[in-house]
Design an enzyme around this catalytic site. Structure first.
Site, short mmCIF file in Angstrom:
data_model
loop_
_atom_site.label_atom_id
_atom_site.label_comp_id
_atom_site.label_asym_id
_atom_site.label_seq_id
_atom_site.Cartn_x
_atom_site.Cartn_y
_atom_site.Cartn_z
CE LYS A 1 -9.60 1.06 4.05
NZ LYS A 1 -9.98 2.28 4.44
CG ASP B 1 -6.43 3.21 3.82
OD1 ASP B 1 -7.30 3.72 4.77
OD2 ASP B 1 -5.49 2.64 4.53
#
Ligand code: NDP
Ligand code: 2IT
Length: 449
Positions: free
Chosen positions: A129, A169
Site C-alpha cells: 500500500k 484508494d
C-alpha cells in the site's frame, strides 16, 4: 488487549514495541492475531517458524519527499509512502491513498490487511500500500497533475509489472492513475501497462474495475443473504461515503432490488427515503467534485442533509460502511442493532472499530470484514493485470461474471474455513484464517527470506 493466546500475545507485544504510535496498524494486526489461536493450536509450526512474526514486519518501507509547485508558484512539500509488505504470493499489490491523514501507521495497516485480502482472492498477488498526506480537496486539475508527476518521479524506481503494482484508494481515482501512468511512461520510455491498475479502458484498463469494489461488496452480501434464504428484494440499505466504493455499491443494491436510503461524505450525510438518486450523486461527486449537501437542494422533496450526528442512526436492514477506517463505533453499532439491522459488510478498509465488531458478533448480526467483502476491487485489478500480460481486453459481461465468481468463491472459502476451525458462520475467522494459511504456506515453501 485481551484474548490472545500466549505465543500470539508475545508477537503482538513485539509489534506494539517496534511500531510505536501506529495505532491503526496495531488494530489491524490484533484483528488478525485474534483469529489465529485455533490455527497455531492445530499447527504449531506456524508460530515456531516465526512465520507470523515475519508477516508483521514489512519486507520494505519507502518514505520520500514530494516537492511540487502550486498554481501560485509556491513550493509545497508532501511526504510519499510505499510499504511493500509481502510478496510471497506475487508482486506487491495495493492502492495509493492521497488524504491529509496519511502517515506510516495508516499505510502499514492498509498494507497488512491487503496481504490477507489478496490471498483470499486466490489470484497471484502479494500485499502492499502507499500514498501521501497530499490533500486533493480544493486543488486544481493542474495542481493534481503536478503532484502526481512529482510523486511518480520517485516512486517509478520501486515499482514494475513483476515488482509492485499500485492502484487507487481514497483520493486516487481514474484521473490520478492517468497522471501517474503518464509520468511512469515518460520516465521509463516503456508502455508497461501492467505497472498500475485502475487505468482508463482506452489505455490498458479493465472493464468493471471502476465498479468492482462496490459491486463486489454487494455480491458478497448477496451471498450472505442467500445463505440465510433471503435476498436484497425490498431491503433498506445505508451506505456511508459517496466515493468510488459507495457509488457502485449503491448502484448494485438498486439493481438487485434493494433501496439505499442514505449516504455521506466527510461533511455530513443525506437521507432520501424514496431511494438515493444515484445519477445526481454521481454528478455531484464525480463531475462537479462537490459535497453531498448539494443533493438536497437539487433533489428537493423529502431529502434531508445532516451535518451532525451519525449516518448509522438511520434505520436499515443492511449497513455498508464504504468511507474510511473507524467510521462506525460501538454507539453506532448499538443504534444499528436496535433498528433491526441484520447484515453489516465493510466496503471500506477497517471501518468498524473493534468495539462495534464485538457488538455485532454478540448480537448475531452477519458481519463481513473488509478483507473479504471489499476484495472485488483488487481482484479485478488482478484481472486487469491478466489482460495486460496477454495484451487482451475482455467484455464488461465476461469481466463482471469473473468478479461475481471470485466473490462467491471468497464467501464459500470464509464459511468453510470458519467451520474447519470451530467458528461456524464467523466470516472474520474465515477470512483471517483462510487468507493467512495460503500466505504462510507460501512463505514456508520459499525459505527464510
Ligand atoms: P474515495 O476517495 O473515492 O471516496 C472516499 C469517500 O469517503 C468520500 O465520500 C469521502 O468524503 C469519505 N471519507 C474519506 N475520508 C473520510 C473521513 N476521514 N471521514 C469521513 N468521510 C471520509 O475513496 P474510495 O471510495 O476508493 O475508498 C473508500 C474506502 O474503501 C477506503 O477505506 C478504501 O481504503 C476502501 N477500498 C477502496 C477500494 C478501491 O478500489 N477504491 C478497494 C477496497 C477498499 P469526502 O469526499 O468528503 O472526502
Ligand atoms: O484496498 C484495496 O483493496 C484497494 N484500494 C484496491 C487495490 C488494488 O490494487 O486494486
Amino acid at each position: 488487549m485481551p484474548g490472545l493466546d500466549e505465543k500470539l500475545h508475545d508477537i503482538y507485544d513485539e509489534v506494539l514495541r517496534r511500531n510505536a504510535g501506529e495505532t491503526e496498524f496495531h488494530q489491524a494486526v490484533h484483528e488478525v492475531l485474534d483469529s489465529l489461536g485455533p490455527v497455531v493450536a492445530k499447527h504449531p509450526h506456524y508460530a515456531d517458524a516465526a512465520v507470523i512474526r515475519r508477516l508483521c514486519e514489512p519486507e520494505r518501507q519507502i518514505i520520500f519527499r514530494v516537492p511540487w509547485a502550486d498554481d501560485q508558484g509556491n513550493v509545497q512539500i508532501n511526504r510519499g509512502f510505499r510499504v511493500e509488505f509481502n510478496s510471497a504470493l506475487g508482486p506487491y499489490k495495493g492502492g495509493l491513498r492521497f488524504h491529509p491523514s496519511v502517515y506510516l501507521g495508516i499505510v502499514k495497516f492498509l498494507g497488512f490487511e491487503q496481504i490477507f485480502k489478496n490471498s483470499l482472492t486466490g489470484l497471484p498477488i502479494g500485499g502492499g500500500k502507499g500514498g501521501s498526506d497530499f490533500d486533493p480537496k480544493g486543488r486544481s486539475d493542474a495542481e493534481v497533475m503536478r503532484f502526481c508527476q512529482a510523486f511518480m518521479t520517485e516512486l517509478y524506481r520501486h515499482i514494475g509489472e513483476y515488482t509492485d503494482v499500485p492502484a487507487g484508494d481514497i483520493g486516487v481515482g481514474g484521473r490520478e492513475v492517468g497522471y501517474l501512468f503518464g509520468q511512469y511512461k515518460r520516465i521509463t520510455n516503456r508502455y508497461e501497462s501492467g505497472v498500475l491498475t485502475g487505468k482508463g479502458v482506452t489505455w490498458g484498463g479493465s472493464q468493471v474495475r471502476t465498479e468492482a469494489t462496490g459491486y463486489g461488496t454487494v455480491y458478497f452480501t448477496h451471498e450472505m443473504l442467500k445463505a440465510r434464504g433471503e435476498s436484497y428484494d425490498g431491503k433498506k440499505v445505508v451506505v456511508s461515503g459517496s466515493g468510488n466504493v459507495a457509488i457502485y455499491a449503491i448502484e448494485k443494491v438498486h439493481q438487485l432490488g434493494g433501496t439505499v436510503v442514505a449516504c455521506s461524505d466527510s461533511s455530513g450525510y443525506i437521507v432520501d427515503e424514496a431511494g438515493i438518486d444515484l445519477d445526481l450523486v454521481k454528478d455531484i461527486k464525480e463531475n462537479r467534485r462537490g459535497r453531498v449537501a448539494e443533493y438536497v437542494e437539487a433533489r428537493g422533496g423529502g431529502a434531508r442533509f445532516s451535518a451532525s450526528g451519525s449516518i448509522w442512526e438511520v434505520p436499515c436492514d443492511i449497513a455498508l460502511p464504504c468511507a474510511t477506517q473507524n467510521e462506525l463505533n460501538g454507539t453506532d453499532a448499538k443504534a444499528l442493532i436496535a433498528s433491526g439491522c441484520t447484515i453489516v459488510a465493510e466496503g471500506a478498509n477497517m471501518p468498524c472499530t473493534p468495539d462495534a465488531v464485538r457488538l455485532f458478533v454478540e448480537a448475531g448480526v452477519g458481519f463481513a470484514p473488509g478483507k473479504a467483502a471489499n476484495a472485488g476491487g483488487v481482484a479485478t485489478s488482478a484481472l486487469e493485470m491478466q489482460q495486460n500480460a496477454s495484451r487482451d481486453s475482455w467484455s464488461f459481461e465476461h469481466t463482471e461474471a469473473r468478479l461475481a465468481e471470485i466473490m462467491r468463491g471468497i464467501h464459500t472459502r470464509c464459511l468453510e474455513t470458519a467451520d474447519e476451525y470451530g467458528s461456524p458462520g464467523n466470516y472474520i475467522a474465515g477470512a483471517n484464517i483462510g487468507g493467512f494459511i495460503q500466505v504462510a504456506d507460501a512463505m514456508l515453501a520459499l525459505g527464510l527470506i
